[in-house]
Design an enzyme around this catalytic site. Sequence first.
Site, PDB file in Angstrom:
ATOM      1  N   LYS A 147      26.170  12.259  16.777  1.00  0.00           N
ATOM      2  CA  LYS A 147      27.144  12.326  15.686  1.00  0.00           C
ATOM      3  C   LYS A 147      27.844  10.978  15.550  1.00  0.00           C
ATOM      4  CE  LYS A 147      30.981  15.368  14.215  1.00  0.00           C
ATOM      5  NZ  LYS A 147      31.752  16.580  14.585  1.00  0.00           N
ATOM      6  N   SER A 207      31.803  20.411  11.264  1.00  0.00           N
ATOM      7  CA  SER A 207      31.643  19.097  10.693  1.00  0.00           C
ATOM      8  C   SER A 207      30.402  18.340  11.170  1.00  0.00           C
ATOM      9  CB  SER A 207      32.873  18.246  11.051  1.00  0.00           C
ATOM     10  OG  SER A 207      32.937  18.074  12.467  1.00  0.00           O
ATOM     11  N   SER A 222      32.884  22.974  15.192  1.00  0.00           N
ATOM     12  CA  SER A 222      31.952  22.065  14.519  1.00  0.00           C
ATOM     13  C   SER A 222      30.567  21.932  15.129  1.00  0.00           C
ATOM     14  CB  SER A 222      32.555  20.669  14.430  1.00  0.00           C
ATOM     15  OG  SER A 222      33.482  20.640  13.378  1.00  0.00           O
TER      16      SER A 222
HETATM   17  N1  GLN Z   1      36.143  23.315  10.739  1.00  0.00           N
HETATM   18  C1  GLN Z   1      37.173  22.942  11.663  1.00  0.00           C
HETATM   19  C2  GLN Z   1      38.133  21.967  11.036  1.00  0.00           C
HETATM   20  O1  GLN Z   1      37.883  21.554   9.950  1.00  0.00           O
HETATM   21  C3  GLN Z   1      36.564  22.412  12.916  1.00  0.00           C
HETATM   22  C4  GLN Z   1      36.297  20.960  12.918  1.00  0.00           C
HETATM   23  C5  GLN Z   1      35.682  20.477  14.173  1.00  0.00           C
HETATM   24  O2  GLN Z   1      35.373  21.260  15.070  1.00  0.00           O
HETATM   25  N2  GLN Z   1      35.559  19.178  14.278  1.00  0.00           N
HETATM   26  O3  GLN Z   1      39.118  21.626  11.632  1.00  0.00           O
END
Ligand code: GLN
Length: 498
Positions: A101, A176, A200
Amino acid sequence: MAENSTSAATTLGRTLSKAIIPGNPLTNPLTYDETRQAIESGTTTLERVVEAHLKEIETKKHLNAFLSVLPERALVHARLIDSKLANGNAGALAGMVVAIKDVLNLKGAITTCGSKILRQYESIYTATAVQRLIDEDAVIVAKTNMDEFAMGSSTENSAYGSVLNPVDETRVPGGSSGGSCVAVAAGMAHAALGTDTGGSIRQPASFCGVVGLKPTYGRVSRYGMVALSSSFDQIGPFAATVADAARVLQVIAGHDERDSTSAKMPAPDFLSFLEKDVKGLKIGLPREAFGAGLDDEVHDAVNESVDALRSAGAEIVEITLPHSRYNISTYYILMTAEASSNLARYDGARYGYRSSGVRDLNEMYVKSRTEALGAETKRRIMLGTYVLSAGYYDAYYRKAQKVRRLIQEDFANAFRTVDCIVMPTSPTTAFKFGEKINDPLAMYLSDIYTVSANLAGIPAISVPCGVDGKGLPIGVQVLGQWFDEGTVLKVGDFLSVP
Ligand code: GLN
């Protein structure tokens, strides 16, 4: 892989895996295991394997899974590992092709975090988790697309365009870590690293039909990972199989003196947990996770997983996590507070983008941030700054910290009677592009089942457990006690339908 499954996820995995090595005499889908065997038996070389992955990446460019591809570096490394393999001194992950990532630093490569503000930021060092993969001879092939600074549940917040779900390209891959997930789901890498602050890794894994593991907070060093919310963030693997996720975890786990939050806990042999015997395990089903808002087909698929556990001799007990109705609000107060603080460093002075033609320092800060940060990032900086501001700190931030403790205690209580917890990963299967992007609350609610593991700091895995009527993958989640990734992997492996 099950031989007679007809699920879309299986079909996808097979078609794509077969395509990985064109003209290869092997007819089975090439998992990492099979790749390594093929290399060791002389049927192919790692160089050819990496070339084939690079070709896949090129062919599937439209999925937009990558922000940078590193062909020269990967091929040089592959040749080196080929000679190590020939000499019998290759590392534990030799033969594995990995994507990371774009929130993880790799020396000499660009790390954008999916943001315009870092579009030319070149890493000056390598993250510990990535270095450990390299040291064990995994080949890093590319850096993956993501929601800006890892904020989002659909990868629609990337400054570099959305990532497409390879199962249905009109739908989001989740987020994400959408790019890392798609790299694995579409056969462009054997495994990938993502980060999981509120889901994410697990939520995209469930949307694309792969395995995604969030380790215990503190299990994996975060040195060299760009911080989003420091009391939640954790690095973990995506893989096609639970065994491969365990292999990657084995390598990246363990104390690192450069990260004061990394735990001094010895990592057990994670693969040894994967024998299928779940007999006698006590498994908790949280009442609160099976109520309103859960899609019927997801509910049915998770019920089938539970039935399979019961038939195999596990004891299923209903449990309660009484504070779980506060999960989303607690998470979004605390994560935005931490994010607003972490993101203060992107000011146009020290990193990346700086607005031109500004008259003074203040204008440089304001214009650089206004021009180079996306809408969701700005929203969270504002929310986080608000909940931390003097007049509201007690009402929001401090209160949320207290509720977080209650949520942690709910889990501690549950684990007094059960070995692990099973529930859905996401309330729905993959949604369409645009469906939630203009409704932040609806987007936040898609994290309803994933944020609790981050609030509590416990390990959790999502594994594919079926498909809905449209052929979209469904994920089931297994949550375990602090540092008990072993049970999580074991039950995940039992439930995983390829
Ligand atoms: N969807 C969650 C957020 O937007 C998780 C994001 C993540 O785990 N980086 O905060």
